[in-house]
Design a protein around this motif. Sequence first.
Motif, short mmCIF file in Angstrom:
data_model
loop_
_atom_site.label_atom_id
_atom_site.label_comp_id
_atom_site.label_asym_id
_atom_site.label_seq_id
_atom_site.Cartn_x
_atom_site.Cartn_y
_atom_site.Cartn_z
N THR A 46 141.60 -36.84 -94.58
CA THR A 46 142.64 -36.94 -93.55
C THR A 46 143.00 -38.39 -93.25
O THR A 46 143.71 -38.67 -92.29
CB THR A 46 142.17 -36.27 -92.24
OG1 THR A 46 140.93 -36.86 -91.82
CG2 THR A 46 141.98 -34.77 -92.43
N SER A 47 142.53 -39.32 -94.08
CA SER A 47 142.76 -40.75 -93.81
C SER A 47 144.24 -41.11 -93.86
O SER A 47 144.65 -42.09 -93.22
CB SER A 47 141.99 -41.61 -94.82
OG SER A 47 142.43 -41.37 -96.14
N ILE A 48 145.04 -40.33 -94.61
CA ILE A 48 146.46 -40.65 -94.72
C ILE A 48 147.21 -40.40 -93.42
O ILE A 48 148.35 -40.83 -93.27
CB ILE A 48 147.12 -39.84 -95.86
CG1 ILE A 48 146.99 -38.33 -95.61
CG2 ILE A 48 146.54 -40.21 -97.21
CD1 ILE A 48 147.71 -37.47 -96.62
N TYR A 49 146.58 -39.71 -92.47
CA TYR A 49 147.24 -39.39 -91.20
C TYR A 49 146.83 -40.35 -90.08
O TYR A 49 147.26 -40.19 -88.94
CB TYR A 49 146.93 -37.95 -90.78
CG TYR A 49 147.31 -36.94 -91.84
CD1 TYR A 49 148.64 -36.65 -92.11
CD2 TYR A 49 146.33 -36.32 -92.61
CE1 TYR A 49 148.99 -35.73 -93.10
CE2 TYR A 49 146.66 -35.41 -93.59
CZ TYR A 49 148.00 -35.13 -93.83
OH TYR A 49 148.33 -34.23 -94.81
N TYR A 50 145.98 -41.32 -90.40
CA TYR A 50 145.50 -42.26 -89.38
C TYR A 50 145.59 -43.68 -89.90
O TYR A 50 145.63 -43.93 -91.10
CB TYR A 50 144.03 -41.98 -89.02
CG TYR A 50 143.76 -40.61 -88.47
CD1 TYR A 50 143.81 -40.36 -87.10
CD2 TYR A 50 143.45 -39.55 -89.32
CE1 TYR A 50 143.54 -39.10 -86.60
CE2 TYR A 50 143.19 -38.28 -88.83
CZ TYR A 50 143.24 -38.05 -87.46
OH TYR A 50 142.98 -36.81 -86.97
N GLY A 51 145.58 -44.64 -88.99
CA GLY A 51 145.38 -46.02 -89.36
C GLY A 51 143.93 -46.22 -89.76
O GLY A 51 143.08 -45.38 -89.43
N SER A 52 143.62 -47.31 -90.45
CA SER A 52 142.27 -47.51 -90.96
C SER A 52 141.24 -47.54 -89.83
O SER A 52 140.15 -46.94 -89.94
CB SER A 52 142.19 -48.80 -91.77
OG SER A 52 142.60 -49.92 -90.99
N GLU A 53 141.56 -48.20 -88.72
CA GLU A 53 140.63 -48.29 -87.60
C GLU A 53 140.45 -46.94 -86.93
O GLU A 53 139.33 -46.52 -86.60
CB GLU A 53 141.12 -49.31 -86.58
CG GLU A 53 140.17 -49.56 -85.41
CD GLU A 53 138.84 -50.14 -85.87
OE1 GLU A 53 137.82 -49.85 -85.21
OE2 GLU A 53 138.82 -50.87 -86.89
#
Length: 280
Positions: free
Chosen positions: A135-142
């Motif tokens: 799901t990382s594509i839906y959030y900023g890295s932090e």
Amino acid sequence: MARAYILLGFTFLLIQLHISGNITKYINMKYAYLSQSAAVLLALLTVVQVIAVFKKESHDHAHCEDHCGHHHEEEKGWKRRFSFVLLCFPIFSGLFLPIASLDSDIVKTKGFHFPVSDPGNNDPFIQRQFLKPDTSIYYGSEGYRELMAKEKKKYVGRDKIALTDTDFLKGMETIYNSPGEFVDKTLSFKGFIFRDDSSGKDQYFLFRFGIIHCVADSGVFGMLVNKPKDADWSNDQWITIKGTIETQYYQPFRTTIPVLNVTSWKQVATPKDQYVYRGA
């Protein structure tokens, strides 16, 4: 009037999908309120369109009485007819064509992969089928790091982890992100068997088809498992397994992945809802 019929068709399609329960094969039910709101809006637009049609017909009738002999021509161009056919197609297919559940044949045909095995491809709409939920594509890295740290606290302290339909995707994503921290822990979950020719003789995949937001970002998720010698498994067979987690460098994916050494298993019936969904 054709516009009113098309709006009515889309309204009926959305209502039918919710009543039959088939809407779960298209979207994560966390977002069901969006399709429900769309159905209400389409119903209102249908009523507005019908009223507009009757008003126009009354106006045209009165206009014709005042201007006898005036001839009205309807637009019957092929472009107009084609646009109506195009709009009717999703209504027809949604109402009359069968909805297929995904199975191992889909995995075989389309394949599955880790994003790392396809370097340079950062298009989230292309990376549909992969072993690890991401799901990382839906959030900023932090934001993503904070989310995963929060999720890990729920699982890393347990010696025995039992993943259910509710937390399957969250649990799998957490384990794949920190596989070393889950080594020797006991894991149990349910899924369907898939045998890949690139795997070892007694290695199988146990999968679930999952939906993060909608069917566009669906994927096949699960884990590579080492089969007990006395087990006889076949593709699409649904089982529940329990075993201990280890890590292994898996050459086809060119990365280290968690693997489950199965200690016990049992065959189960195919669940009514074969999909799992990403919860909040």
